[in-house]
Design a protein around this motif. Structure first.
Motif, PDB file in Angstrom:
ATOM      1  N   THR A  24       0.835  -1.207   0.000  1.00 47.11           N
ATOM      2  CA  THR A  24       0.000   0.000   0.000  1.00 47.11           C
ATOM      3  C   THR A  24       0.864   1.249   0.000  1.00 47.11           C
ATOM      4  OG1 THR A  24      -1.798  -1.141   1.155  1.00 47.11           O
ATOM      5  CG2 THR A  24      -1.763   1.253   1.293  1.00 47.11           C
ATOM      6  N   LEU A  25       1.874   1.264   0.857  1.00 45.68           N
ATOM      7  CA  LEU A  25       2.739   2.440   0.957  1.00 45.68           C
ATOM      8  C   LEU A  25       3.542   2.664  -0.315  1.00 45.68           C
ATOM      9  CD1 LEU A  25       3.909   1.956   4.645  1.00 45.68           C
ATOM     10  CD2 LEU A  25       2.398   3.756   3.792  1.00 45.68           C
ATOM     11  N   THR A  26       3.923   1.593  -0.996  1.00 45.95           N
ATOM     12  CA  THR A  26       4.644   1.748  -2.257  1.00 45.95           C
ATOM     13  C   THR A  26       3.758   2.398  -3.311  1.00 45.95           C
ATOM     14  OG1 THR A  26       6.095  -0.119  -1.798  1.00 45.95           O
ATOM     15  CG2 THR A  26       5.847   0.514  -4.105  1.00 45.95           C
ATOM     16  N   ALA A  27       2.505   1.967  -3.411  1.00 43.43           N
ATOM     17  CA  ALA A  27       1.587   2.590  -4.356  1.00 43.43           C
ATOM     18  C   ALA A  27       1.355   4.061  -4.009  1.00 43.43           C
ATOM     19  CB  ALA A  27       0.270   1.830  -4.386  1.00 43.43           C
ATOM     20  N   LEU A  28       1.207   4.357  -2.738  1.00 45.10           N
ATOM     21  CA  LEU A  28       1.046   5.756  -2.323  1.00 45.10           C
ATOM     22  C   LEU A  28       2.310   6.555  -2.605  1.00 45.10           C
ATOM     23  CD1 LEU A  28      -0.871   5.262   1.044  1.00 45.10           C
ATOM     24  CD2 LEU A  28      -1.792   6.254  -1.063  1.00 45.10           C
ATOM     25  N   ASN A  29       3.466   5.945  -2.394  1.00 45.68           N
ATOM     26  CA  ASN A  29       4.716   6.642  -2.663  1.00 45.68           C
ATOM     27  C   ASN A  29       4.855   6.987  -4.145  1.00 45.68           C
ATOM     28  OD1 ASN A  29       7.289   7.669  -1.693  1.00 45.68           O
ATOM     29  ND2 ASN A  29       8.237   5.968  -2.781  1.00 45.68           N
ATOM     30  N   ARG A  30       4.396   6.076  -5.019  1.00 41.80           N
ATOM     31  CA  ARG A  30       4.411   6.390  -6.455  1.00 41.80           C
ATOM     32  C   ARG A  30       3.540   7.620  -6.732  1.00 41.80           C
ATOM     33  NH1 ARG A  30       5.948   1.668  -9.390  1.00 41.80           N
ATOM     34  NH2 ARG A  30       7.610   0.697  -8.145  1.00 41.80           N
ATOM     35  N   GLY A  31       2.406   7.694  -6.061  1.00 41.90           N
ATOM     36  CA  GLY A  31       1.554   8.864  -6.212  1.00 41.90           C
ATOM     37  C   GLY A  31       2.215  10.130  -5.709  1.00 41.90           C
ATOM     38  N   ALA A  32       2.921  10.014  -4.598  1.00 42.88           N
ATOM     39  CA  ALA A  32       3.631  11.179  -4.067  1.00 42.88           C
ATOM     40  C   ALA A  32       4.720  11.632  -5.023  1.00 42.88           C
ATOM     41  CB  ALA A  32       4.217  10.839  -2.697  1.00 42.88           C
ATOM     42  N   GLU A  33       5.440  10.677  -5.598  1.00 39.84           N
ATOM     43  CA  GLU A  33       6.488  11.016  -6.556  1.00 39.84           C
ATOM     44  C   GLU A  33       5.912  11.689  -7.803  1.00 39.84           C
ATOM     45  OE1 GLU A  33       9.661   7.455  -5.419  1.00 39.84           O
ATOM     46  OE2 GLU A  33       8.261   7.190  -7.080  1.00 39.84           O
ATOM     47  N   ALA A  34       4.662  11.381  -8.126  1.00 41.41           N
ATOM     48  CA  ALA A  34       3.996  12.005  -9.264  1.00 41.41           C
ATOM     49  C   ALA A  34       3.343  13.334  -8.904  1.00 41.41           C
ATOM     50  CB  ALA A  34       2.937  11.055  -9.830  1.00 41.41           C
ATOM     51  N   GLY A  35       3.477  13.760  -7.631  1.00 34.83           N
ATOM     52  CA  GLY A  35       2.912  15.030  -7.196  1.00 34.83           C
ATOM     53  C   GLY A  35       1.425  14.991  -6.924  1.00 34.83           C
ATOM     54  N   LEU A  36       0.872  13.797  -6.761  1.00 36.03           N
ATOM     55  CA  LEU A  36      -0.574  13.656  -6.581  1.00 36.03           C
ATOM     56  C   LEU A  36      -0.998  13.632  -5.124  1.00 36.03           C
ATOM     57  CD1 LEU A  36      -1.256  10.963  -9.328  1.00 36.03           C
ATOM     58  CD2 LEU A  36      -1.592  13.437  -9.482  1.00 36.03           C
ATOM     59  N   LEU A  37      -0.084  13.368  -4.216  1.00 40.49           N
ATOM     60  CA  LEU A  37      -0.425  13.297  -2.798  1.00 40.49           C
ATOM     61  C   LEU A  37       0.809  13.590  -1.963  1.00 40.49           C
ATOM     62  CD1 LEU A  37       0.636  10.298  -1.443  1.00 40.49           C
ATOM     63  CD2 LEU A  37      -0.992   9.520  -3.168  1.00 40.49           C
ATOM     64  N   ASP A  38       0.588  13.770  -0.671  1.00 38.97           N
ATOM     65  CA  ASP A  38       1.648  14.090   0.282  1.00 38.97           C
ATOM     66  C   ASP A  38       1.922  12.854   1.141  1.00 38.97           C
ATOM     67  OD1 ASP A  38       3.337  15.068   2.239  1.00 38.97           O
ATOM     68  OD2 ASP A  38       2.048  16.754   2.795  1.00 38.97           O
ATOM     69  N   PHE A  39       3.096  12.255   0.969  1.00 35.01           N
ATOM     70  CA  PHE A  39       3.409  11.031   1.720  1.00 35.01           C
ATOM     71  C   PHE A  39       3.490  11.281   3.216  1.00 35.01           C
ATOM     72  CE2 PHE A  39       5.901   7.378   3.146  1.00 35.01           C
ATOM     73  CZ  PHE A  39       5.310   6.348   2.426  1.00 35.01           C
ATOM     74  N   ASN A  40       3.670  12.519   3.646  1.00 37.94           N
ATOM     75  CA  ASN A  40       3.710  12.839   5.068  1.00 37.94           C
ATOM     76  C   ASN A  40       2.336  12.799   5.723  1.00 37.94           C
ATOM     77  OD1 ASN A  40       6.516  13.291   5.526  1.00 37.94           O
ATOM     78  ND2 ASN A  40       6.353  15.207   4.388  1.00 37.94           N
ATOM     79  N   ARG A  41       1.300  12.542   4.932  1.00 40.58           N
ATOM     80  CA  ARG A  41      -0.059  12.504   5.476  1.00 40.58           C
ATOM     81  C   ARG A  41      -0.603  11.076   5.499  1.00 40.58           C
ATOM     82  NH1 ARG A  41      -3.241  18.070   4.333  1.00 40.58           N
ATOM     83  NH2 ARG A  41      -1.451  19.470   4.549  1.00 40.58           N
ATOM     84  N   ILE A  42       0.243  10.138   5.861  1.00 34.60           N
ATOM     85  CA  ILE A  42      -0.155   8.731   5.916  1.00 34.60           C
ATOM     86  C   ILE A  42       0.061   8.200   7.321  1.00 34.60           C
ATOM     87  CG2 ILE A  42       0.245   6.412   5.006  1.00 34.60           C
ATOM     88  CD1 ILE A  42       1.447   7.748   2.507  1.00 34.60           C
ATOM     89  N   ALA A  43      -0.950   7.532   7.868  1.00 31.97           N
ATOM     90  CA  ALA A  43      -0.845   6.875   9.172  1.00 31.97           C
ATOM     91  C   ALA A  43      -1.211   5.404   9.009  1.00 31.97           C
ATOM     92  CB  ALA A  43      -1.766   7.536  10.190  1.00 31.97           C
ATOM     93  N   VAL A  44      -0.566   4.570   9.787  1.00 38.05           N
ATOM     94  CA  VAL A  44      -0.809   3.120   9.743  1.00 38.05           C
ATOM     95  C   VAL A  44      -1.203   2.642  11.139  1.00 38.05           C
ATOM     96  CG1 VAL A  44       0.214   0.851   9.388  1.00 38.05           C
ATOM     97  CG2 VAL A  44       0.774   2.726   7.819  1.00 38.05           C
ATOM     98  N   LEU A  45      -2.381   2.069  11.239  1.00 37.75           N
ATOM     99  CA  LEU A  45      -2.878   1.485  12.485  1.00 37.75           C
ATOM    100  C   LEU A  45      -3.150   0.004  12.262  1.00 37.75           C
ATOM    101  CD1 LEU A  45      -4.061   1.952  15.425  1.00 37.75           C
ATOM    102  CD2 LEU A  45      -6.291   1.986  14.278  1.00 37.75           C
ATOM    103  N   ARG A  46      -2.614  -0.817  13.129  1.00 36.03           N
ATOM    104  CA  ARG A  46      -2.920  -2.249  13.102  1.00 36.03           C
ATOM    105  C   ARG A  46      -3.379  -2.684  14.485  1.00 36.03           C
ATOM    106  NH1 ARG A  46      -3.646  -5.210   8.338  1.00 36.03           N
ATOM    107  NH2 ARG A  46      -2.607  -4.028   6.687  1.00 36.03           N
ATOM    108  N   THR A  47      -4.492  -3.413  14.515  1.00 34.02           N
ATOM    109  CA  THR A  47      -5.027  -3.946  15.769  1.00 34.02           C
ATOM    110  C   THR A  47      -4.848  -5.457  15.777  1.00 34.02           C
ATOM    111  OG1 THR A  47      -7.237  -4.012  14.782  1.00 34.02           O
ATOM    112  CG2 THR A  47      -6.665  -2.072  16.111  1.00 34.02           C
ATOM    113  N   ALA A  48      -4.595  -6.006  16.947  1.00 33.82           N
ATOM    114  CA  ALA A  48      -4.211  -7.416  17.061  1.00 33.82           C
ATOM    115  C   ALA A  48      -5.433  -8.321  17.101  1.00 33.82           C
ATOM    116  CB  ALA A  48      -3.376  -7.622  18.315  1.00 33.82           C
ATOM    117  N   SER A  49      -5.461  -9.266  16.166  1.00 36.20           N
ATOM    118  CA  SER A  49      -6.514 -10.281  16.187  1.00 36.20           C
ATOM    119  C   SER A  49      -6.029 -11.580  16.820  1.00 36.20           C
ATOM    120  CB  SER A  49      -7.010 -10.568  14.769  1.00 36.20           C
ATOM    121  OG  SER A  49      -5.963 -11.067  13.966  1.00 36.20           O
ATOM    122  N   ASN A  50      -4.703 -11.754  16.885  1.00 31.85           N
ATOM    123  CA  ASN A  50      -4.133 -13.005  17.418  1.00 31.85           C
ATOM    124  C   ASN A  50      -2.675 -12.776  17.777  1.00 31.85           C
ATOM    125  OD1 ASN A  50      -3.980 -13.021  14.253  1.00 31.85           O
ATOM    126  ND2 ASN A  50      -2.264 -14.285  14.950  1.00 31.85           N
TER     127      ASN A  50
END
Length: 306
Positions: free
Chosen positions: A227-253
């Motif tokens: 996911t982050l690689t695809a977003l990074n490609r967008g950032a490199e193309a000037g379409l989004l700001d990579f500094n505006r990404i947060a990752v949350l993971r909750t534990a299922s096991n």
């Protein structure tokens, strides 16, 4: 951004996502982006690297959204190291490490002095660092956004279950036996659902190796580096700001066995954490999402530092 229907359901149930937009290139199972009138949107990528990267690329390069000031929030479930959390716990990531980009030799055929069968690509043995070759081995997320997310959500009431309480009693670690909590620790991505104490230790060592000891890994999941690689490609193309990404993971096991349990038994066990994990992914992530869309003047220029 959710990865499968179980993660998406609390958003669809809890938010007024009345605007639906079908996008070419999204998963056939999840073909729409669903949005509210106030600017909160939710999408589901499908599980695994290929689905995640393809769906996010389809979104970013669709030309249907102005993403230049958009905040992106990955909110999904994961396995957790019992030294760092328990089923239902919620963890904001500073680092996302690709655990799949390694060489592997079956541990039964590895040299006797190796700590594991995994080693960095280009290295001669485990624990030896090599120059990155792919460019997506490690992502470090924006510290200001990370801290703002944690400040806002650290006291969110987290769901638990009787089954999870009973199962975590099998473990000895304090974090494992405690009720679910919100914390900051890091995540390891891999399409392979590895499991067990030995592989867990190998992955933790690799994450620390490729971050020069800075990573504090706690969760494992399938999609984040893709996911982050695809977003990074967008950032490199000037379409989004990579500094505006947060990752949350909750534990299922738990990602490894309890004392007296085999890794295979642990992998098959029902931890009672699934429902708390999808519930808490929504509760915690929604707290941040509502803060952003509800006070855009404070967030439009970047995450507030206080």
């Amino acid at each position: 951004m959710t990865m499968f229907g179980g993660e998406a359901k609390p958003w669809l149930d809890g938010e007024a996502l009345t605007q639906k937009l079908a996008l070419p290139g999204l998963s056939k199972a999840y073909p729409e982006v669903a949005c509210s009138d106030d600017g909160l949107c939710m999408m589901t990528t499908g599980m695994g690297y290929a689905n995640a990267a393809s769906s996010i690329a389809a979104l970013v390069f669709s030309n249907r959204f102005d993403l230049t000031k958009t905040y992106f929030l990955i909110a999904g479930i994961a396995g957790v190291d019992p030294a760092m959390g328990t089923p239902g716990s919620a963890h904001w990531a500073r680092f996302a490490v690709d655990g799949g980009l390694q060489n592997e030799i079956d541990a039964r055929e590895a040299p006797a002095d190796w700590s594991a069968g995994y080693l960095a690509i280009g290295a001669s043995a485990p624990g030896r660092k090599a120059e990155p070759r792919y460019g997506d081995e490690v992502y470090r997320l924006n510290e200001d956004l990370l801290q703002a997310a944690f400040r806002l959500t650290k006291d969110v009431e987290l769901a638990d279950s009787d089954a999870a309480k009973a199962y975590r009693a099998n473990y000895a670690e304090a974090a494992a036996t405690a009720p679910p909590q919100v914390s900051i620790c890091d995540t390891i991505s891999s399409d392979t659902w590895w499991h067990g104490a030995r592989l867990g230790a190998a992955m933790e060592a690799y994450a620390k190796l490729v971050t020069d000891g800075e990573a504090n890994p706690c969760t494992t999941q399938q999609e984040d580096n893709a996911t982050l690689t695809a977003l990074n490609r967008g950032a490199e193309a000037g379409l989004l700001d990579f500094n505006r990404i947060a990752v949350l993971r909750t534990a299922s096991n738990f990602d490894r066995e309890a004392p007296g349990q085999s890794a295979a038994e642990s992998l098959r066990a029902r931890s009672g954490g699934y429902l708390p994990s999808v519930t808490n992914a929504y509760r915690v992530a929604a707290k941040l999402a509502h803060a952003i869309v509800g006070d855009w003047s404070a967030w439009s220029a970047g995450p507030p530092t206080k």
